[in-house]
Design an enzyme around this catalytic site. Structure first.
Site, PDB file in Angstrom:
ATOM      1  N   GLU A   1       0.906  -1.163   0.000  1.00  0.00           N
ATOM      2  CA  GLU A   1       0.000   0.000   0.000  1.00  0.00           C
ATOM      3  C   GLU A   1       0.928   1.191   0.000  1.00  0.00           C
ATOM      4  O   GLU A   1       1.684   1.376   0.948  1.00  0.00           O
ATOM      5  CB  GLU A   1      -0.788   0.100   1.310  1.00  0.00           C
ATOM      6  CG  GLU A   1      -1.532  -1.114   1.748  1.00  0.00           C
ATOM      7  CD  GLU A   1      -2.639  -1.446   0.820  1.00  0.00           C
ATOM      8  OE1 GLU A   1      -3.215  -0.508   0.256  1.00  0.00           O
ATOM      9  OE2 GLU A   1      -2.904  -2.638   0.638  1.00  0.00           O
TER      10      GLU A   1
ATOM     11  N   CYS B   1      -3.287   7.791   4.001  1.00  0.00           N
ATOM     12  CA  CYS B   1      -3.015   7.361   2.636  1.00  0.00           C
ATOM     13  C   CYS B   1      -4.267   7.471   1.771  1.00  0.00           C
ATOM     14  O   CYS B   1      -4.179   7.493   0.552  1.00  0.00           O
ATOM     15  CB  CYS B   1      -2.489   5.934   2.637  1.00  0.00           C
ATOM     16  SG  CYS B   1      -3.478   4.816   3.621  1.00  0.00           S
TER      17      CYS B   1
HETATM   18  P1  NDP Z   1       8.700   5.091   4.203  1.00  0.00           P
HETATM   19  O1  NDP Z   1       8.469   4.339   2.959  1.00  0.00           O
HETATM   20  O2  NDP Z   1      10.000   5.765   4.377  1.00  0.00           O
HETATM   21  O3  NDP Z   1       8.536   4.145   5.466  1.00  0.00           O
HETATM   22  C1  NDP Z   1       7.507   3.188   5.566  1.00  0.00           C
HETATM   23  C2  NDP Z   1       7.999   2.014   6.353  1.00  0.00           C
HETATM   24  O4  NDP Z   1       9.077   1.399   5.662  1.00  0.00           O
HETATM   25  C3  NDP Z   1       8.570   2.405   7.712  1.00  0.00           C
HETATM   26  O5  NDP Z   1       8.269   1.403   8.640  1.00  0.00           O
HETATM   27  C4  NDP Z   1      10.050   2.463   7.446  1.00  0.00           C
HETATM   28  O6  NDP Z   1      10.820   2.291   8.596  1.00  0.00           O
HETATM   29  C5  NDP Z   1      10.213   1.303   6.523  1.00  0.00           C
HETATM   30  N1  NDP Z   1      11.406   1.343   5.730  1.00  0.00           N
HETATM   31  C6  NDP Z   1      12.005   2.399   5.153  1.00  0.00           C
HETATM   32  N2  NDP Z   1      13.092   2.005   4.490  1.00  0.00           N
HETATM   33  C7  NDP Z   1      13.205   0.680   4.667  1.00  0.00           C
HETATM   34  C8  NDP Z   1      14.115  -0.303   4.232  1.00  0.00           C
HETATM   35  N3  NDP Z   1      15.154   0.006   3.473  1.00  0.00           N
HETATM   36  N4  NDP Z   1      13.932  -1.563   4.602  1.00  0.00           N
HETATM   37  C9  NDP Z   1      12.881  -1.916   5.367  1.00  0.00           C
HETATM   38  N5  NDP Z   1      11.980  -1.025   5.800  1.00  0.00           N
HETATM   39  C10 NDP Z   1      12.129   0.256   5.452  1.00  0.00           C
HETATM   40  O7  NDP Z   1       7.539   6.056   4.353  1.00  0.00           O
HETATM   41  P2  NDP Z   1       7.285   7.104   5.518  1.00  0.00           P
HETATM   42  O8  NDP Z   1       6.645   6.413   6.665  1.00  0.00           O
HETATM   43  O9  NDP Z   1       8.488   7.905   5.804  1.00  0.00           O
HETATM   44  O10 NDP Z   1       6.267   8.013   4.802  1.00  0.00           O
HETATM   45  C11 NDP Z   1       6.680   8.641   3.643  1.00  0.00           C
HETATM   46  C12 NDP Z   1       5.543   8.735   2.708  1.00  0.00           C
HETATM   47  O11 NDP Z   1       4.856   7.483   2.550  1.00  0.00           O
HETATM   48  C13 NDP Z   1       4.488   9.665   3.160  1.00  0.00           C
HETATM   49  O12 NDP Z   1       4.856  10.979   2.948  1.00  0.00           O
HETATM   50  C14 NDP Z   1       3.348   9.200   2.312  1.00  0.00           C
HETATM   51  O13 NDP Z   1       3.439   9.740   1.041  1.00  0.00           O
HETATM   52  C15 NDP Z   1       3.524   7.729   2.243  1.00  0.00           C
HETATM   53  N6  NDP Z   1       2.675   7.003   3.172  1.00  0.00           N
HETATM   54  C16 NDP Z   1       1.740   6.182   2.677  1.00  0.00           C
HETATM   55  C17 NDP Z   1       0.917   5.513   3.516  1.00  0.00           C
HETATM   56  C18 NDP Z   1      -0.078   4.521   3.021  1.00  0.00           C
HETATM   57  O14 NDP Z   1      -0.807   3.968   3.819  1.00  0.00           O
HETATM   58  N7  NDP Z   1      -0.166   4.225   1.759  1.00  0.00           N
HETATM   59  C19 NDP Z   1       0.940   5.717   4.948  1.00  0.00           C
HETATM   60  C20 NDP Z   1       1.995   6.572   5.379  1.00  0.00           C
HETATM   61  C21 NDP Z   1       2.823   7.170   4.509  1.00  0.00           C
HETATM   62  P3  NDP Z   1      11.561   3.529   9.296  1.00  0.00           P
HETATM   63  O15 NDP Z   1      10.489   4.372   9.866  1.00  0.00           O
HETATM   64  O16 NDP Z   1      12.394   2.879  10.311  1.00  0.00           O
HETATM   65  O17 NDP Z   1      12.332   4.206   8.213  1.00  0.00           O
END
Ligand code: NDP
Length: 683
Positions: free
Chosen positions: A255, A294
């Protein structure tokens, strides 16, 4: 202060450089998180070797009961969860969505599991497929739990719901989970996991937690593991192309961020209820969770002639929003999750503003209630107006993950659909119209590009669950930019964690594998009428063959008089003769069902408590006066309701005529006591 991860049944502190996690309103340090030194391989092994076998030894109903008990216990910790949730910037309403919404989702899965899944370990998908003329070779799809771990990577915005909405279907499927919350709000997830573990309701290995990064976890993923990810498209792209994921075809559900539209119908003038409902919904989606959802509405599509009215109405509505510390009196919208997120949203708004004009809110000048504006991640609701959306690119590509939305005018319905579809795949869309034909046209135009479409009008508005709420019984996910994944959706969400396998063989093999009697399998002699047997004595395949009876004109007429059904095909020889299907007078189908019951029922007091329905009824061949019918009744499937003292028993039923041809086929659904004398149930 340092959060711990839950690794192979132990709470462990990670080593190395930690991320500092701050209160979103005050900037105060809440906790720090690091996962250095954790043995990620051991976590996978623990899930596969300990959690998986324990969960798979339970039936769907046992797992559902476990989820129900857990959900109920979690409600008891709500005050503690809410108090910590405020530190993420969530208002009480936001926390309700996250905490009550998460626990509620778990409870919906518990009840779906008890009602819609069998009390066994194998899920049968669909009916037996006939594959041969003689019927000795058939097929059946079966679903069994994957034997690996479910890796749940969650976003920062819903630290509780994000975990529970993935955890519930995984556990119900029989697959253990390793949860990795977004680090910035992981302190709340950690607290919830602590309480879950303390309940002792989950078997060892069913749940593990990583606070911090995932280290080398992905290197060890195998073909039985599944990753379910929520977050940015960039991270999803990186993870789904990880060599181990690609090499082992690891199931990957995503998602991701998407641009969602809400459309005001051309019929909805300023005086209409739909106009007001639309304004209310756009404003709500912008401000709930400070727009960090989202599914939030990023594009508000309105008829060109209504632009001025909508902008004015939204401006007035948004002016009511009090931004500030969610703990302060009167605050309607909290801060963003952290300062980095605030800066990110600010720069996205600047990008959008290159092609749109700002019509409400000012990112630099706004009031903050009960907090220091400089310390907290505050950001005001921002409404933009895009005057040329066909030419604009940013409005269809840039997601400002905060309280930001853009009004866009459309010229006609086709234009509205085209503008919504330029998001190239969205989680949710909505339509506000009182014209059902307009609704149908919009829904079908949006559907290929959306995972969920909501239509609101004056009749359902009060009960509508709203544009932005994913619901446990409905699928959540979307194509293209939304990640191409699908979660929730009731039993559909459970099946994501299972392998669907096509099994081919004799009907007896299919019966043995699935635990459900397949037609053509051995018919067992029950030794006595099967209605005399209590639940546990009944065996799959126990068969009763009735005596036969003639169907007469007198039967048909008596049944017509009793039921009031005087349809010509039963009553008039001449008119029935003109009917191309019958060519003459035939018995009522419902008479046949009743007569069949008369043939197979054992009338005496006994373990059969009642008949609660018929499934899959088909009238296959007409029965004419003078025909003789008989019934075969075979115990097809059993599902114990352990707490109730009875079980559901489904009987495969066929009515045949004097030539052995099937005239009707169906499943009789009964409740059968575990006691030979059901009075004992009450004891
Ligand atoms: P990220 O994609 O950076 O993070 C999402 C999850 O992935 C977090 O748990 C993060 O952990 C983890 N993650 C990041 N990099 C890695 C990796 N290399 N390996 C494994 N896990 C990883 O998104 P954000 O939460 O920072 O949000 C950024 C954007 O995502 C928002 O601005 C929005 O656009 C979108 N978003 C979409 C959502 C949805 O439901 N579709 C919900 C929330 C955000 P960690 O926090 O430790 O980096």
């Amino acid at each position: 202060m340092r959060l711990q991860s839950y690794v192979a049944g132990r709470w462990k502190s990670g080593e190395g450089r930690a991320s500092q996690l701050h209160d979103a309103s005050t900037g105060a340090l809440v906790a720090e998180a690091a996962s250095g030194g954790l043995d990620f391989r051991a976590m996978l092994d623990h899930a596969r070797d300990v959690g998986g076998p324990a969960l798979r030894s339970m039936t769907f109903h046992e797992r559902a009961a476990m989820l129900r008990a857990l959900g109920k216990r979690l409600f008891g910790f709500k005050d503690e969860f809410y108090a910590l949730s405020h530190r993420t910037g969530a208002t009480k309403g936001d926390s309700w969505i996250d905490i009550d919404g998460g626990i509620g989702t778990m409870l919906v899965f518990a009840s779906k599991g008890a009602r819609e899944l069998p009390n066994s370990r194998v899920y049968l998908d669909g009916a037996v497929e006939p594959l041969s003329k003689g019927g000795t070779f058939v097929g059946q799809h079966v679903c069994v739990p994957l034997e690996g771990a479910a890796i749940h990577i969650n976003a920062f915005n819903f630290p509780v719901w994000g975990m529970l909405e993935k955890l519930a279907p995984a556990l119900l499927a029989g697959v253990p989970a390793i949860v990795k919350p977004a680090t910035s709000t992981s302190y709340l997830t950690e607290l919830v996991v602590r309480r879950i573990v303390e309940t002792g309701l989950l078997p060892p290995g069913a749940l593990q937690l990583i606070c911090g990064s995932v280290g080398d976890l992905f290197d060890h993923l195998g073909c039985q593991d599944i990753v379910s990810f929520t977050g940015s498209a960039a991270t999803a792209a990186k993870l789904r192309t990880h060599p181990a994921v690609v090499r082992n075809s690891v199931r990957f559900v995503a998602e991701t961020d998407s641009l969602n539209s809400s459309i005001l119908g051309p019929d909805a003038g300023p005086e209409s209820p739909e106009f007001g409902l639309f304004v209310q919904e756009v404003a709500r989606e912008m401000t709930v969770k400070a727009g960090q959802k989202c599914t939030a509405i990023r594009k508000a599509l309105v008829p060109e002639a209504r632009i001025a009215d909508i902008v004015a109405a939204l401006r007035a509505k948004l002016a009511e929003t009090v931004v500030g510390d969610p703990r302060a009196e009167g605050v309607r919208m909290g801060p963003l999750a952290n300062l980095a997120q605030r800066d990110e949203v600010r720069s996205r708004v600047a990008e959008l503003a290159r092609e749109s004009e700002l019509v409400a809110g000012d990112p630099e000048h706004f009031e903050v209630s009960g907090a220091d504006r400089a310390r907290g991640a505050f950001f005001p609701p921002i409404l933009l107006l895009c005057r040329d959306a066909a030419k604009s690119r940013a409005v269809h590509r840039v997601e400002a993950f905060g309280p930001v939305s853009t009004v866009i005018g459309y010229s006609n319905i086709a234009d509205a659909i085209a503008l919504a579809r330029r998001g190239e795949g969205s989680l949710a869309g909505s339509v506000f119209t009182a014209d059902d034909d307009v609704a149908a046209e919009l829904v079908l135009g949006l559907a290929p590009y959306h995972g969920r479409v909501l239509v609101v009008n004056r009749h359902c508005a009060k009960e509508s669950t709203g544009h932005g709420s994913p619901l446990a019984p409905l699928v959540h996910g979307g194509p293209g930019r939304a990640g191409g994944g699908e979660e929730l959706g009731g039993v559909r969400g459970v099946l994501h964690y299972m392998q669907r396998t096509a099994v081919q063989g004799t009907p007896d093999v299919i019966t043995a594998v699935g635990g459900r009697w397949a037609r053509g399998s051995m018919e067992r002699d029950p030794g006595r009428h099967p209605f005399r047997k209590p639940f546990h004595d009944l065996a799959i395949g126990d068969t009763f063959n009735s005596a036969d009876r003639e169907v007469t004109v007198a039967d048909i007429e008596r049944f017509a008089a009793l039921s009031g059904d005087h349809f010509y095909a039963h009553m008039s020889e001449t008119e029935a003769a003109r009917n191309p299907l019958f060519g003459g007078r035939v018995a009522h189908g419902y008479f046949l069902i009743s007569a069949a019951a008369g043939l197979f029922v054992d009338p005496g007091y006994g373990p059969v408590l009642g008949n609660y329905g018929l499934d899959n009824l088909r009238f296959v061949k007409p029965v004419k006066p003078g025909d003789r019918i008989r019934v075969r009744l075979t115990c097809r499937e059993k599902s114990l309701r352990a707490d109730k003292g009875w079980g559901e028993v489904t009987w495969d039923t066929e009515i045949r005529n004097q030539d052995g041809e099937t005239v009707a086929s169906y499943h009789v659904l009964t409740m059968v006591s575990v006691h030979a004398v059901p009075d004992a149930v009450k004891e």
